[in-house]
Design an enzyme around this catalytic site. Structure first.
Site, PDB file in Angstrom:
ATOM      1  N   ASP A 148       0.847  -1.195   0.000  1.00 23.72           N
ATOM      2  CA  ASP A 148       0.000   0.000   0.000  1.00 23.72           C
ATOM      3  C   ASP A 148       0.887   1.251   0.000  1.00 23.72           C
ATOM      4  O   ASP A 148       2.117   1.163  -0.176  1.00 23.72           O
ATOM      5  CB  ASP A 148      -1.018  -0.036   1.159  1.00 23.72           C
ATOM      6  N   CYS A 169       2.642  -3.457   4.046  1.00 21.38           N
ATOM      7  CA  CYS A 169       1.835  -2.266   4.340  1.00 21.38           C
ATOM      8  C   CYS A 169       2.519  -1.564   5.514  1.00 21.38           C
ATOM      9  O   CYS A 169       3.713  -1.805   5.754  1.00 21.38           O
ATOM     10  CB  CYS A 169       0.374  -2.615   4.605  1.00 21.38           C
ATOM     11  N   THR A 195       2.154  -1.804   8.823  1.00 18.58           N
ATOM     12  CA  THR A 195       2.539  -2.762   9.867  1.00 18.58           C
ATOM     13  C   THR A 195       2.752  -4.171   9.325  1.00 18.58           C
ATOM     14  O   THR A 195       3.296  -5.022  10.034  1.00 18.58           O
ATOM     15  CB  THR A 195       1.429  -2.871  10.924  1.00 18.58           C
ATOM     16  N   HIS A 227       8.402 -24.538   8.998  1.00 18.48           N
ATOM     17  CA  HIS A 227       7.278 -25.162   9.708  1.00 18.48           C
ATOM     18  C   HIS A 227       5.934 -24.996   9.005  1.00 18.48           C
ATOM     19  O   HIS A 227       5.102 -25.899   9.050  1.00 18.48           O
ATOM     20  CB  HIS A 227       7.147 -24.574  11.124  1.00 18.48           C
ATOM     21  N   HIS A 271       4.673 -31.200  10.551  1.00 19.72           N
ATOM     22  CA  HIS A 271       4.312 -29.922   9.916  1.00 19.72           C
ATOM     23  C   HIS A 271       3.352 -30.144   8.739  1.00 19.72           C
ATOM     24  O   HIS A 271       2.416 -29.369   8.540  1.00 19.72           O
ATOM     25  CB  HIS A 271       5.569 -29.186   9.467  1.00 19.72           C
TER      26      HIS A 271
HETATM   27  C1  RB5 Z   1      -2.381   2.570   6.340  1.00 25.23           C
HETATM   28  O1  RB5 Z   1      -2.442   3.806   6.972  1.00 25.23           O
HETATM   29  C2  RB5 Z   1      -2.182   1.466   7.362  1.00 25.23           C
HETATM   30  O2  RB5 Z   1      -3.344   1.254   8.071  1.00 25.23           O
HETATM   31  C3  RB5 Z   1      -1.743   0.196   6.667  1.00 25.23           C
HETATM   32  O3  RB5 Z   1      -0.575   0.444   5.959  1.00 25.23           O
HETATM   33  C4  RB5 Z   1      -1.436  -0.979   7.568  1.00 25.23           C
HETATM   34  O4  RB5 Z   1      -0.559  -0.656   8.581  1.00 25.23           O
HETATM   35  C5  RB5 Z   1      -2.589  -1.751   8.053  1.00 25.23           C
HETATM   36  O5  RB5 Z   1      -2.473  -2.821   8.669  1.00 25.23           O
END
Ligand code: RB5
Length: 146
Positions: A8, A65, A67, A98, A134
């Site tokens: 993203d 993304c 996180t 695994h 596994h």
């Molecule tokens: C975008 O602002 C953020 O929410 C996305 O990149 C991500 O961290 C979501 O899990």
């Protein structure tokens, strides 16, 4: 090796660094975007990568993304996908050994670029253990899809 990659708006720069590294290693990278910093929705891009891996158009996927959490949740909704959020090389090694994970997820806001590149290299170079325990557990995950 053919790698599908998607991200993203939070992860354009890190995606480009990883794409360049993989291409320098001679890999083919299928880039599903996004390629702009305009705000977008990670399921739109993660799902394209996940479908390419599920359809065997790519050997593995990499999704990023902010996180790595949201995009991994989205990828894991696609049948046949085992997407693992990795924060270090141990996560990357163990999820290949695994879980036979087929998509690596990372967070561009939580993992630095050098660590991210080490994670990618570990993920792509670690084979599945083929262990019976596994395999049994992965078969049970597959059963949950039907
Ligand atoms: C975008 O602002 C953020 O929410 C996305 O990149 C991500 O961290 C979501 O899990």
């Amino acid at each position: 090796m053919k790698i599908a990659i998607a991200n993203d708006h939070a992860a354009v720069a890190l995606k480009n660094e990883i794409k360049q590294m993989l291409e320098e290693q001679g890999m083919e990278v299928i880039n599903f975007g996004t390629d702009t910093n305009d705000s977008c929705d990670y399921p739109d891009f993660g799902s394209k990568c996940a479908r390419a891996v599920a359809n065997h158009e790519a050997d593995y996927g990499i999704v990023i993304c902010g996180t790595g959490i949201g995009i991994s949740i989205a990828c894991n909704k696609i049948k046949g996908i085992r997407c693992a959020l990795c924060k270090d090389v141990t996560d990357a090694r163990l999820t290949r050994e695994h879980n036979d994970a087929n998509i690596l997820s990372m967070g561009a806001r939580t993992t630095g670029p050098e660590t991210a590149k080490d994670i990618v290299n570990t993920f792509l170079n670690t084979p599945f253990s083929e262990g019976a325990n596994h395999k049994r557990r992965i078969a049970k995950i597959k059963d949950l899809e039907s």
